[in-house]
Design an enzyme around this catalytic site. Structure first.
Site, PDB file in Angstrom:
ATOM      1  N   GLY A 171       0.800  -1.216   0.000  1.00  0.00           N
ATOM      2  CA  GLY A 171       0.000   0.000   0.000  1.00  0.00           C
ATOM      3  C   GLY A 171       0.834   1.268   0.000  1.00  0.00           C
ATOM      4  O   GLY A 171       2.066   1.250   0.144  1.00  0.00           O
ATOM      5  N   HIS A 172       0.162   2.393  -0.112  1.00  0.00           N
ATOM      6  CA  HIS A 172       0.835   3.687  -0.188  1.00  0.00           C
ATOM      7  C   HIS A 172       1.574   4.007   1.109  1.00  0.00           C
ATOM      8  O   HIS A 172       1.138   3.660   2.197  1.00  0.00           O
ATOM      9  CB  HIS A 172      -0.163   4.794  -0.521  1.00  0.00           C
ATOM     10  CG  HIS A 172      -1.242   4.974   0.502  1.00  0.00           C
ATOM     11  ND1 HIS A 172      -2.362   4.181   0.557  1.00  0.00           N
ATOM     12  CD2 HIS A 172      -1.369   5.856   1.510  1.00  0.00           C
ATOM     13  CE1 HIS A 172      -3.130   4.566   1.550  1.00  0.00           C
ATOM     14  NE2 HIS A 172      -2.550   5.586   2.159  1.00  0.00           N
ATOM     15  N   ASN A 173       2.733   4.637   0.947  1.00  0.00           N
ATOM     16  CA  ASN A 173       3.581   5.115   2.055  1.00  0.00           C
ATOM     17  C   ASN A 173       4.287   4.005   2.824  1.00  0.00           C
ATOM     18  O   ASN A 173       5.006   4.293   3.786  1.00  0.00           O
ATOM     19  CB  ASN A 173       2.802   5.960   3.070  1.00  0.00           C
ATOM     20  CG  ASN A 173       2.118   7.158   2.462  1.00  0.00           C
ATOM     21  OD1 ASN A 173       2.541   7.648   1.419  1.00  0.00           O
ATOM     22  ND2 ASN A 173       1.066   7.634   3.089  1.00  0.00           N
TER      23      ASN A 173
END
Length: 363
Positions: A258-260
């Protein structure tokens, strides 16, 4: 391409005996081996297969009596799977990608392609892309604007490298992977049901209609050296900062990052692992198939998670985890033992209840 037993032993740093100039062209399971194959029997339990095949040479365990097996030559592997790594590297011809840029590839004039690169048909390389020396890019790959890819990369059919992604040297990407897609990030104008449940752990007030507003992803993805990405892996770019994958990390097929998310060095994430947004994974973490990690938590260095483990809280370094929710492996084993005892325990409770005097009935 044939290799002699001497050449293979030298490549593996292994001891060999017998007809060292004997050449083989492929590796095979013992029972299926032909006369030009190297039979793989690195454990005594596979020895019976030698007699069922036609191999003249084999990769065996140390001390094996290769002459009694009717072989002409043998290589001895103290650590079988490590020998397999060297042998398969030696025998793997790799994908057939012609040197240079295929005439049916589209390369933006501003892109910089390193010396010795091989770029297949229907590849699209966007504006200001930089690709290092000796990169091999198979058909139907797209590399979007501003991406940076290091030396000796191998990117296979249909992979998508999105905008501003930065990748180190010796990168391997299997077909269909997508690196740098938008993060899955949405917000509601009012407090959402999800936020309410997180605060109350289950209690809900009045349920109201809600709609989702998109949070755009302004970051990218940064990948270190010697990283391998499996087929159909998806790595989301960061919202503001980059999603990061540390050097030496290997991702199996169908992994989603996922993002980050920040993943450390030399991690091993098996098939269908999912890491939710903004989580941090330490160095040398191993996750079996279908493991899941909640968002915004930390998994420490050297954590090992058995298959289908679901991690909802921070995991200390060195912990071995199993289960849903994740607990120490020894605790999970005891819990499963207790679970199997429940039918017997329920039967004993029923017997005890029968033996107890019944309370007086109320008129």
């Amino acid at each position: 391409m044939p290799h002699t037993i001497r050449e293979i032993a030298t490549a593996l740093g292994a001891k060999a005996e017998g007809a060292l100039d004997l050449a083989v062209t492929a590796a095979s399971e013992p029972q299926a081996a032909g006369p030009d194959d190297l039979a793989l029997a690195m454990d005594p339990k596979y020895a019976d297969g030698i007699a069922k095949g036609q191999a003249r040479a084999a990769l065996l365990w140390p001390g094996a009596d290769w002459q009694a097996m009717g072989l002409q030559a043998a290589i001895f592997a103290p650590r079988g799977r490590l020998a397999m790594a060297g042998l398969t590297r030696l025998l793997d011809a790799g994908p057939d990608i012609a040197p240079g840029v295929h005439p049916m590839a589209i390369v933006d004039p501003s892109a910089r392609i390193g010396a010795g690169a091989a770029i297949g048909p229907f590849v699209v390389i966007g504006r200001d892309v930089v690709i290092g020396a000796n990169a091999r890019i198979a058909s139907h790959v797209s590399i979007a604007e501003g991406a940076r890819i290091g030396e000796d990369a191998l990117i296979l059919q249909g992979a998508r490298i999105c905008a501003r992604v930065t990748i180190g040297n010796r990168f391997i990407c299997q077909p269909g992977a997508v690196i740098g897609s938008d993060g899955f990030s949405f917000v509601t104008p009012e407090k959402s049901g999800v936020e309410e449940i997180r605060e109350t752990l289950g209690t809900r007030d009045a349920i109201t209609a809600q709609s989702w507003t998109r949070i755009h992803s302004l970051g990218a993805v940064t990948i270190g050296d010697d990283v391998e990405i499996g087929a159909n892996v998806c790595i989301d770019r960061g919202t503001i900062r980059d999603t990061r994958i540390g050097s030496g990390t290997k991702l199996d097929n169908l992994v989603h990052i996922g993002h980050n998310v920040q993943i450390g060095r030399d991690c091993l994430l098996c098939g269908q692992v999912g890491i939710a947004g903004s989580s941090r994974i330490g160095d040398r973490v191993v996750m079996g198939g279908q493991c899941g990690v909640n968002d915004n938590i930390f998994v420490g260095d050297d954590v090992i998670c058995g298959g289908a483990t679901k991690i909802f809280t921070n995991a200390p370094a060195g912990r071995v985890l199993l289960g849903y929710p994740a607990v120490k492996m020894e605790t999970h084993v005891e819990m499963q033992k207790a679970l199997r005892r429940l039918p017997r325990l329920a039967a004993r409770v029923a017997e005890i209840e029968k033996a107890l005097p019944r309370p007086p009935s109320e008129d």
